[in-house]
Enzyme design. Structure first.
Site, short mmCIF file in Angstrom:
data_model
loop_
_atom_site.label_atom_id
_atom_site.label_comp_id
_atom_site.label_asym_id
_atom_site.label_seq_id
_atom_site.Cartn_x
_atom_site.Cartn_y
_atom_site.Cartn_z
N LYS A 109 -8.24 0.80 -5.15
CA LYS A 109 -9.42 0.24 -4.50
C LYS A 109 -10.70 0.97 -4.89
CE LYS A 109 -6.99 -1.01 -0.18
NZ LYS A 109 -7.07 -2.48 -0.16
N GLY A 148 -0.28 -3.64 3.98
CA GLY A 148 -0.93 -2.34 4.00
C GLY A 148 -0.17 -1.36 4.85
N SER A 149 -0.64 -1.20 6.07
CA SER A 149 -0.03 -0.23 6.97
C SER A 149 1.34 -0.68 7.47
CB SER A 149 -0.96 -0.03 8.17
OG SER A 149 -2.32 -0.05 7.75
N GLY A 167 -5.32 -2.81 8.86
CA GLY A 167 -4.99 -1.65 9.67
C GLY A 167 -4.72 -1.97 11.13
N ARG A 169 -6.69 -20.39 7.01
CA ARG A 169 -6.92 -21.75 7.51
C ARG A 169 -8.34 -22.21 7.19
NH1 ARG A 169 -3.12 -24.55 10.21
NH2 ARG A 169 -1.54 -23.43 11.42
N ASP A 229 0.85 -1.19 0.00
CA ASP A 229 0.00 0.00 0.00
C ASP A 229 0.88 1.23 0.00
OD1 ASP A 229 -2.26 -1.52 0.22
OD2 ASP A 229 -2.88 -0.76 2.18
N GLY A 251 -3.15 -7.23 8.15
CA GLY A 251 -2.44 -7.35 9.42
C GLY A 251 -1.02 -7.84 9.31
#
Lengths: 298, 180
Positions: A87, A241-242, A159, A171, A30, A220
């Site tokens: 997005k 992402g973050s 996030g 899973r 990102d 995450g």
């Protein structure tokens, strides 16, 4: 030898899924501006996701999160040579039409943005540009593929810097695939009903033992170890992402996650790139979240 | 990489996924897969494969590059990053994304010398803009701007703009394997 002109077809399932195939083993990062896009490309990212705020900031700021400003997307396209993704809100086909008009390479119909339609996702078959969609389980993944998605990613909980939800989703999807692969042909009708998924796709998964499109992981991931974990759990590439630009040293973190993704089975290599990296993003405990993004989409 | 490996195994060839320089030893040839050439270039450097492979290419080691692999084998890259390098083992000049971004990615039948028609899957494909007179052109495609080579050979080094590994047709891989 003669030249072959015109029997060409664009936007076929093969060329759409083919780009996802080329991204396998890589890291998609990102980025919110051209400087970050350059850092991502320099570090070896296979693609960048152009957005205005990374998920952790969207979570903090609240309000309605929408498609990014086209100018920002175009500046990033002009800066890097790797694919640029962007997005659109769930169900917001007009945002997707705009992104296609901007020539983005992949559209993420994403739960990170505020949904625009609480009933319907975008009819992705109507587009030449391929789509990636999030999923928390196999039924959701197959519904998205039925709508034309060419790539599935776990939703995780964007996030948060917490990989627990992504692990749960991977899973779950893999366990449900194994269940289908071991099912009798006569059981598939009822299993399709339980999954809420199109029967032909359920039959295909039962036959091949895998999703019809690549399965990536998102939500995450914030350390090289996280990348190694989800790849060992069957993800074929990772979205970060973050996790990169909210860490202490984004350049090193970006490089380290790329190295870890390449050598994910080599614990020595992952240990080496994890050493002295500085702090990863702070992160959130998902049990304390007020808003769960993974619950968006159906 | 996975598709190339299964295609090679289908031809009865033992295939390994090379991630470290020492794995290059003892190989009869190398297939350079597609992907993002900037990413692959970086990994070739950090893994230490780059100098070892450059030496082997100098000594006539057979390599077949598809898409990004073609870019990395080429002698010059147009529209790439300013700092982008290549092995210069194949005297062709390639333009990155020469056929356009993803929205322009296409499938088309390609007529290959000696093989007949094979399916051509072009994904953000590089376009060969110029090529040496000693390069053997095995297939061309006209995308509205005249014929451009899409499958070439220069001694032991082969390059292809499209992705034969994404189809069920293994004849291009067979051609490379039979040359070893």
């Amino acid at each position: 030898m003669s030249s072959s002109h015109d029997p060409s077809t664009i936007g076929s399932a093969l060329v759409k899924r083919g780009l996802a195939d080329m991204l396998r083993g890589g890291v998609i990062m990102d980025v919110v501006n051209p400087e970050q896009a350059k850092i991502a490309e320099d570090a070896g990212a296979v693609a960048v996701m152009a957005l205005e705020r990374v998920p952790s900031d969207i979570r903090r700021d609240g309000g309605v999160a929408r498609m990014s400003d086209p100018q920002m997307i175009q500046e990033i396209q002009a800066t890097v040579t790797i694919p640029v993704m962007a997005k659109a809100r769930i169900g917001h086909f007009a945002e997707a039409q705009i992104l296609q008009a901007l020539d983005v390479d992949y559209i993420d119909e994403s739960e990170v943005l505020t949904p625009a339609d609480e009933e319907n996702h975008i009819d992705k078959w109507a587009f030449t540009v391929p789509f990636v969609c999030g999923a928390t389980n196999l039924g959701e993944a197959l519904r998205r593929i039925g709508e034309g998605a060419c790539l599935i990613r776990s939703k995780g909980e964007a996030g948060t810097g917490n990989v627990v939800e992504a692990v749960r989703h991977l899973r779950t999807i893999n366990a449900q695939i194994r269940r289908l692969a071991s099912a009798d042909a006569s059981e598939l009708f009822s299993l399709a009903k339980d999954l809420g998924a199109p029967l032909p796709l359920v039959q295909e998964v039962a036959r091949t033992g895998k999703l019809p499109v690549p399965l990536f992981c998102a939500g995450g991931i914030s350390t090289p170890a996280d990348a190694s974990l989800v790849l060992q759990l069957g993800a074929e590439a990772v979205f970060v992402g973050s996790g990169i630009f909210k860490s202490d040293d984004p350049v090193r973190m970006a490089e380290a996650i790329v190295e870890a993704a390449t050598h994910y089975l080599d614990a020595g290599a992952v240990a080496k790139v994890s050493t002295g990296l500085g702090a990863a993003m702070k992160g959130l405990e998902t049990a304390s979240l007020e808003q769960r993004l993974a619950e968006r989409g159906w | 990489m996975r598709e190339h490996i299964s295609m090679l195994e289908g031809l009865g060839v033992e295939a390994v996924a090379v991630r470290r320089a020492e794995q290059l030893e003892g190989l009869d040839g190398l297939v350079f897969p597609g992907g993002e050439s900037t990413t692959i270039a970086r990994l070739l450097t950090t893994s230490g494969i780059r100098p070892v492979l450059a030496d082997k290419l100098d000594q006539g080691f057979p390599v077949f590059g598809t898409c990004a692999g073609l870019i990395l084998l080429s002698s010059a890259i147009l529209d790439g990053r300013s700092d982008q390098w290549s092995f210069a083992a194949l005297p062709v000049e390639v333009r990155r994304n020469g056929y356009g971004r993803q929205i322009a990615s296409f499938e088309t039948p390609v007529e290959v010398e000696g093989l007949g028609t094979v399916p051509g899957v072009f994904i953000r494909a590089p376009k060969i803009e110029t090529w040496g007179s000693d390069v053997t052109v095995l297939a061309v495609h006209d995308h509205g701007d005249g014929d451009h080579p899409v499958f070439v050979r220069y001694g032991p080094v082969w390059g292809c703009s499209f992705h034969p590994e994404l189809t069920n047709d293994d004849r291009i891989h067979r051609l490379f394997v039979e040359s070893l």
